[in-house]
Enzyme design. Structure first.
Site, PDB file in Angstrom:
ATOM      1  N   CYS A  69       0.873  -1.179   0.000  1.00 27.01           N
ATOM      2  CA  CYS A  69       0.000   0.000   0.000  1.00 27.01           C
ATOM      3  C   CYS A  69       0.909   1.227   0.000  1.00 27.01           C
ATOM      4  O   CYS A  69       1.692   1.412   0.937  1.00 27.01           O
ATOM      5  CB  CYS A  69      -0.883  -0.027   1.245  1.00 27.01           C
ATOM      6  SG  CYS A  69      -1.936   1.417   1.447  1.00 27.01           S
ATOM      7  N   ASN A  70       0.807   2.025  -1.053  1.00 29.70           N
ATOM      8  CA  ASN A  70       1.644   3.232  -1.141  1.00 29.70           C
ATOM      9  C   ASN A  70       1.342   4.190   0.000  1.00 29.70           C
ATOM     10  O   ASN A  70       2.239   4.821   0.563  1.00 29.70           O
ATOM     11  CB  ASN A  70       1.385   3.949  -2.469  1.00 29.70           C
ATOM     12  CG  ASN A  70       1.916   3.180  -3.650  1.00 29.70           C
ATOM     13  OD1 ASN A  70       3.030   3.400  -4.091  1.00 29.70           O
ATOM     14  ND2 ASN A  70       1.135   2.241  -4.160  1.00 29.70           N
ATOM     15  N   CYS A  81      -0.800   3.736  -6.730  1.00 30.53           N
ATOM     16  CA  CYS A  81      -1.648   3.104  -5.714  1.00 30.53           C
ATOM     17  C   CYS A  81      -1.826   1.665  -6.182  1.00 30.53           C
ATOM     18  O   CYS A  81      -2.084   1.429  -7.371  1.00 30.53           O
ATOM     19  CB  CYS A  81      -2.984   3.832  -5.656  1.00 30.53           C
ATOM     20  SG  CYS A  81      -4.256   2.974  -4.712  1.00 30.53           S
ATOM     21  N   THR A  82      -1.689   0.733  -5.267  1.00 31.71           N
ATOM     22  CA  THR A  82      -1.707  -0.677  -5.695  1.00 31.71           C
ATOM     23  C   THR A  82      -3.094  -1.133  -6.164  1.00 31.71           C
ATOM     24  O   THR A  82      -3.218  -2.191  -6.770  1.00 31.71           O
ATOM     25  CB  THR A  82      -1.206  -1.601  -4.563  1.00 31.71           C
ATOM     26  OG1 THR A  82      -1.962  -1.320  -3.370  1.00 31.71           O
ATOM     27  CG2 THR A  82       0.273  -1.375  -4.301  1.00 31.71           C
ATOM     28  N   HIS A  83      -4.121  -0.339  -5.898  1.00 34.88           N
ATOM     29  CA  HIS A  83      -5.440  -0.665  -6.452  1.00 34.88           C
ATOM     30  C   HIS A  83      -5.490  -0.420  -7.970  1.00 34.88           C
ATOM     31  O   HIS A  83      -6.254  -1.079  -8.681  1.00 34.88           O
ATOM     32  CB  HIS A  83      -6.526   0.212  -5.813  1.00 34.88           C
ATOM     33  CG  HIS A  83      -6.991  -0.224  -4.448  1.00 34.88           C
ATOM     34  ND1 HIS A  83      -6.216  -0.109  -3.324  1.00 34.88           N
ATOM     35  CD2 HIS A  83      -8.167  -0.765  -4.037  1.00 34.88           C
ATOM     36  CE1 HIS A  83      -6.899  -0.541  -2.266  1.00 34.88           C
ATOM     37  NE2 HIS A  83      -8.081  -0.953  -2.675  1.00 34.88           N
TER      38      HIS A  83
HETATM   39  N1  DGL Z   1      -3.747   0.437  -2.235  1.00 35.84           N
HETATM   40  C1  DGL Z   1      -3.580   1.635  -1.449  1.00 35.84           C
HETATM   41  C2  DGL Z   1      -2.373   2.420  -1.939  1.00 35.84           C
HETATM   42  O1  DGL Z   1      -1.539   1.860  -2.625  1.00 35.84           O
HETATM   43  C3  DGL Z   1      -4.860   2.387  -1.395  1.00 35.84           C
HETATM   44  C4  DGL Z   1      -4.934   3.358  -0.266  1.00 35.84           C
HETATM   45  C5  DGL Z   1      -6.332   3.671   0.179  1.00 35.84           C
HETATM   46  O2  DGL Z   1      -6.921   2.828   0.837  1.00 35.84           O
HETATM   47  O3  DGL Z   1      -6.787   4.778  -0.102  1.00 35.84           O
HETATM   48  O4  DGL Z   1      -2.217   3.568  -1.629  1.00 35.84           O
END
Ligand code: DGL
Length: 294
Positions: A91-92, A201-203
């Site tokens: 998670c970034n 962002c990993t999403h």
């Molecule tokens: N996957 C998370 C990232 O890489 C998402 C963060 C979030 O929950 O907003 O930042």
């Protein structure tokens, strides 16, 4: 008697070979870390994995720094208690706000993630680079330092991806609403001549097809999940923790602080892994008093 190996291995296995067979813990605020898990699973198929999604408290992207650090530390500590031999903070946002704290508190090898500024600068021909990430990541001192260190002569158009994590958490990776939102974020980048887009962002790798629909071949998409898997392999190797290649292949153990239905659906649709999801309760200082029902 053969020891109980794999994802449920006890904490602090005693011998080196038991330690090697312990799982890797991968954590994200929600489903986004599955993009990292996909790369890790492909590159290191002998490794057991425990994946923890904090979907009950996602998104982190608009939370305060203390909340993010509190949840990150609680979940990383929980993964260590599950026997994790190494952790990936996939998670970034959590990395930007709390990786230093987690490193200080936990002694397991740790890999964090950060937007792929360096590869973007290496690849951009127009020297205009778009960055899509959460507001917290973009505002973090860590991200500013990354730009200063690796930004070179590029101009960066940094766009907070408001609403994108929420959509993906609902398993929406291509609705008309999502397309319209992405169009609003990407059109100004295209107009400014950006030829490279950092998925910070990993999403966001799960929006690959939707982004391609909008930008076609005009932009190179920078997703660092393969580089993260490579870094994990290096770190495991340095610590003599790589699982034996002949270890039996295992499907990841999926855990969520929410009901897990979306995690299961996303893992099946995008990773082609059909596995049950355990609902887990991971209390922390900031959430200790919150009711635990869904
Ligand atoms: N996957 C998370 C990232 O890489 C998402 C963060 C979030 O929950 O907003 O930042």
């Amino acid at each position: 008697m053969s020891p109980n190996l794999g994802a449920l291995a006890p904490a602090s296995p005693s011998g080196p070979s038991l330690a090697r067979q312990a799982p890797i813990g991968i954590f994200d605020s929600g489903l986004g870390g599955l993009s990292v898990l996909r790369a890790v699973h492909a590159m290191l198929p002998a490794e057991s994995i425990v994946y923890a999604a904090d979907s009950r408290y996602a998104p982190y992207g608009a939370r305060d720094a203390d909340f993010i650090a509190d949840r990150t530390l609680a979940i990383c500590s929980w993964l260590v208690a599950q026997g994790a031999k190494a952790l990936v903070v996939a998670c970034n946002t959590a990395t930007a706000e709390s990786i230093a704290l987690v490193r200080e508190k936990l002694s397991v090898p740790l890999v964090g993630v950060e937007p792929g500024i360096k590869p973007a600068v290496q690849q951009s021909k127009s020297r205009v680079v778009g960055v899509l990430a959460t507001q917290v990541t973009l505002a973090s001192a860590r991200f500013q330092a990354l730009l200063e260190r690796h930004g070179g002569d590029c101009r960066f158009l940094c766009q907070p991806g408001h609403g994108l994590v929420e959509a993906i958490e609902r398993c929406d990776v291509g609705s008309p609403d999502l397309h319209a939102r992405l169009q609003g974020y990407l059109a100004p980048m295209l107009e400014a001549g950006a030829d490279t887009l950092v998925l910070g962002c990993t999403h966001y790798p799960f929006l690959d097809a939707a982004i391609r629909d909008i930008v076609g071949e005009r932009m190179t998409l920078i997703d660092t999940s393969v580089a993260i898997a490579r870094q994990l392999e290096r770190v495991l190797g340095q610590n003599d923790l790589l699982a034996a290649p002949d270890a039996s292949l295992s499907i990841p153990r999926f855990c969520s602080t929410a009901d897990g239905a979306h995690l299961r659906q996303m893992a099946l649709t995008l990773l082609h892994i059909d596995a049950p999801v355990e609902r887990v309760d991971i209390p922390s200082r900031r959430t200790a008093t919150a009711p635990q029902a869904a």
